[in-house]
Structures are given as C-alpha cells and as structure tokens.
Design an enzyme around this catalytic site. Structure first.
Site, PDB file in Angstrom:
ATOM      1  N   LYS A   1       0.848  -1.185   0.000  1.00 35.72           N
ATOM      2  CA  LYS A   1       0.000   0.000   0.000  1.00 35.72           C
ATOM      3  C   LYS A   1       0.885   1.236   0.000  1.00 35.72           C
ATOM      4  O   LYS A   1       1.745   1.395   0.873  1.00 35.72           O
ATOM      5  CB  LYS A   1      -0.904   0.025   1.231  1.00 35.72           C
TER       6      LYS A   1
ATOM      7  N   GLU B   1       0.712  -1.340  16.464  1.00 34.38           N
ATOM      8  CA  GLU B   1       0.446  -2.179  15.293  1.00 34.38           C
ATOM      9  C   GLU B   1       0.829  -3.638  15.562  1.00 34.38           C
ATOM     10  O   GLU B   1       0.219  -4.562  15.017  1.00 34.38           O
ATOM     11  CB  GLU B   1       1.207  -1.647  14.076  1.00 34.38           C
TER      12      GLU B   1
ATOM     13  N   ASN C   1      -7.316  -3.306   9.258  1.00 31.73           N
ATOM     14  CA  ASN C   1      -7.745  -1.959   9.631  1.00 31.73           C
ATOM     15  C   ASN C   1      -8.349  -1.902  11.030  1.00 31.73           C
ATOM     16  O   ASN C   1      -8.948  -0.880  11.394  1.00 31.73           O
ATOM     17  CB  ASN C   1      -8.772  -1.426   8.619  1.00 31.73           C
TER      18      ASN C   1
END
Length: 374
Positions: free
Chosen positions: A149, A191, A250
């Site tokens: 991404k 994360e 997400n």
C-alpha cells in the site's frame, strides 16, 4: 542493548511479484549486498527524511557505495504532513532529474510516511520503477512496509490517493529501532498488538508477558516483528487488493484515521500508532455495545495499552475532537457509506476480529456522542 545474529526471513507470496522481508539486527550494514542480490545493476534514489538522514544516511550511502551501487538521496521534512501532493511532486521530479530508468530503484529509507510516499513515486515514475523498503520505525517494519500500500493524504482524509505497488525487498533492521524515541517505539508497538487482536490470541498473550524484552531488543524484538510481518504477509497473499480479508488489518484504523484527520496530522498532538491504540479500544468498546464481545475484553486491551504507555481514550484530544459529527465526517471518507451504513472491523473477543458490514451509522454516532459527552 542485546545484539543477535538471527535473521528471520518472511516470504510474501504473490506469484511473480513475491519478495522477502529480512528481519534482524544490523541489517543496514548488509543493505548493499542484499539489494545487489535482487537488483544487480540498479542505481538508486534514497528517499528519506531529515531525522533519519541525520542519524543513518551516511552509513547507508557508504554501504551501498562499497557494494558498487550508485545512490543519491532525496531528503524531505519529517512528519505526516510530508505525505502530500507537494512533496510527492518534489520526489518525482528529483527522480526524473537523476535520469533513473525503470530498471533502477527507489529506496524508501524511513518510517511509514516515507515508505508510502516513496512507494507511490516508484509506482508513478515511468509507470513503475523498482522499489526497496528499508523501514526505520517499528510501525513501518511491522505494517506499512509490508503489502504494497502506497500513497499520500488528501485534505479530505488519510491515504485517499495512492496505489497498490509491491517492493522487491524489505530490510527491517531491528537494531535501528534503538534510536527511536520512546513515544515512536510505543506508537509502532500498537500495530504489533493489533496482529494479536485480529486473529492470534496466543501471540497477544505472549506480547502481554514480553513487553520489557521487546523494548530491550534482540531475539524477542525480532520475534515480535517477524510474527507481525508473517501475519500480514499471509493476509496480503490471500487478498492483495483488500477485496475482503485484508480489511481486517484496519482494526482500530477507522476511528484512528478520523482522529488523525481531525487533529490535522499534527504529530505533536497525535501520531498514527496512538490513533490506532485509541481506535482499537473504541472498536472493542463498540463491539461490546453491539453485544458482539465481552466488556472484559475492552478492559483487558485498555489495561495493556496503558501499561505500554499508549493513549486509550480521547480525553487528551478534547481541544480538537468536539462532536460525533466531526468523527463521522472522516469515518464516512475512510470507509465508504452504503445506504447510510458503514463497514467496521469489530471483534468477538481477543484474537477474534471480523468484518462487520452494514453497521448503522446512527449506532456509531450515538456511541461516539456518549463517549464525548461522558
């Protein structure tokens, strides 16, 4: 700091675009050798920011030179605001002025901002140049450097302009993380926690027990980074373009991106991992409100994030986040509205996240209103 000779290799399986993520201490000192093995004759543009350049650029340049690789730097300001049309143009024009060809490489040497911007530039110049990731933050090592991404922010929201574009190689030097501030390291760790919360309760248990060792460095840090990369690589291999399962990555980001947008990406106010941390608590709390999970899970996640030193609520952002309507404006951009309903990543418990389609916007609005008025 403990040192380790261990190098873990995680393969991202994407047919003829497959590539390796190499994870270990002091990989920066092997960068020339590793890049040469993948791209034997490539010249390089090194895209970096002022902070990374001041500490690490000279060492990388010397290592590439010793390997016979011609490389020139493009140094940008540090911070989320760099992910903009203006700086993208700066990078693209600099690459073109260097007369680099399609077979040459753009090397992203920095955190997520640099990786996203440099990757988008690599995807755009000559309709696609080679791309190498050397992520220097924990967040970028476990998340943004993996999976292709790339992009920039728009005034309307985060990462709304970009492309899926895979690198040829990722070099994650875990020792370089020793130069991060405590705040940056914690933000990246949000994360890492995310991967446990998505679908790996055992990993989450391990993280709860090993925070001190991960901070210290060496094999526990390498294990945390490699496990995170392996989890993301597996999802990306099954769903490269986020048509389905990849959306699980997400978790916490829909709320987190809204908070980043409202605070105008000011890193002194909120950085990405902090937004994700708050977002993961909100996702668990909203799941409990919707009777999808136990409130005990929200408490457990909140307590661990607090232990790590991450924010868990919006109390520190009250000068910026004033109404649920503000949040909903950004959420509607981040996850497209369909007949007034939204897609969210919710959870049935630790390690049991799922994609919830058609979440009523009114329910989200009421939930946020209660929180902001409490």
């Amino acid at each position: 700091m403990p040192d380790s000779n261990l190098i873990e290799t995680v393969r991202v399986e994407l047919a003829d675009r497959s590539y390796d993520i190499l994870i270990g201490d002091n990989l920066l000192m092997q960068a020339g050798e590793k890049i040469k093995s993948v791209l034997p004759n490539a010249k390089c543009a090194i895209v970096t920011d002022e902070n990374v350049a001041a500490i690490h650029l000279e060492a990388l340049q010397e290592n590439l030179k010793a390997a016979g690789i011609e490389a020139k730097p493009i140094i940008l300001p540090a911070g989320e605001a760099t992910k903009s049309y203006t700086h993208l143009q700066t990078v693209i024009e600099a690459i073109i002025e260097m007369r680099l060809e399609r077979g040459d490489a753009v090397v992203a040497f920095g955190g997520g901002v640099i990786g996203d911007l440099a990757g988008f530039a690599a995807a755009s110049v000559r309709r696609g140049m080679n791309f190498i990731q050397i992520p220097t933050s924990l967040l970028s090592q476990v998340d943004s450097s993996v999976g292709g991404k790339t992009g920039i922010n728009s005034p309307q929201g985060k990462n709304l302009v970009g492309a899926f574009y895979q690198p040829k190689l990722v070099l994650a030097d875990t020792a370089i993380l020793n130069t991060l501030s405590a705040r940056e390291f914690r933000a990246g760790f949000a994360e890492v926690i995310k991967y446990g919360l998505i679908n790996d309760a055992d990993f989450y248990d391990w993280l709860e027990q090993n925070w001190d060792g991960i901070q210290e460095g060496g094999e526990k840090r390498i294990h945390a980074v490699a496990t995170s990369c392996r989890a993301k690589a597996a999802i990306v291999a099954r769903d490269e373009f986020e048509a389905g399962e990849r959306a699980l990555l997400n978790l916490g980001h829909t709320f987190g991106h809204a908070l980043e947008g409202i605070t105008k990406y000011q890193s002194d106010v909120l950085v990405h991992g902090e937004g994700v941390a708050i977002g993961m608590v909100l996702a668990h709390a909203f799941s409990a409100r919707m009777n999808q999970s136990s409130p005990d899970d929200t408490v457990r996640v909140t307590n661990y994030l607090k232990k790590v030193g991450l924010p868990t609520d919006m109390s520190g952002l009250r000068n910026h986040v004033k109404t649920a309507d503000q949040m909903m404006d950004f959420i509607a951009q981040d996850k497209k509205v369909s007949r007034g309903n939204l897609t969210f990543i919710l959870t049935h418990g630790i390690g049991q996240s799922y994609i919830a389609n058609d979440v009523p916007a009114a329910e989200v609005h009421a939930f946020l209103t209660e929180i902001l008025e409490s």
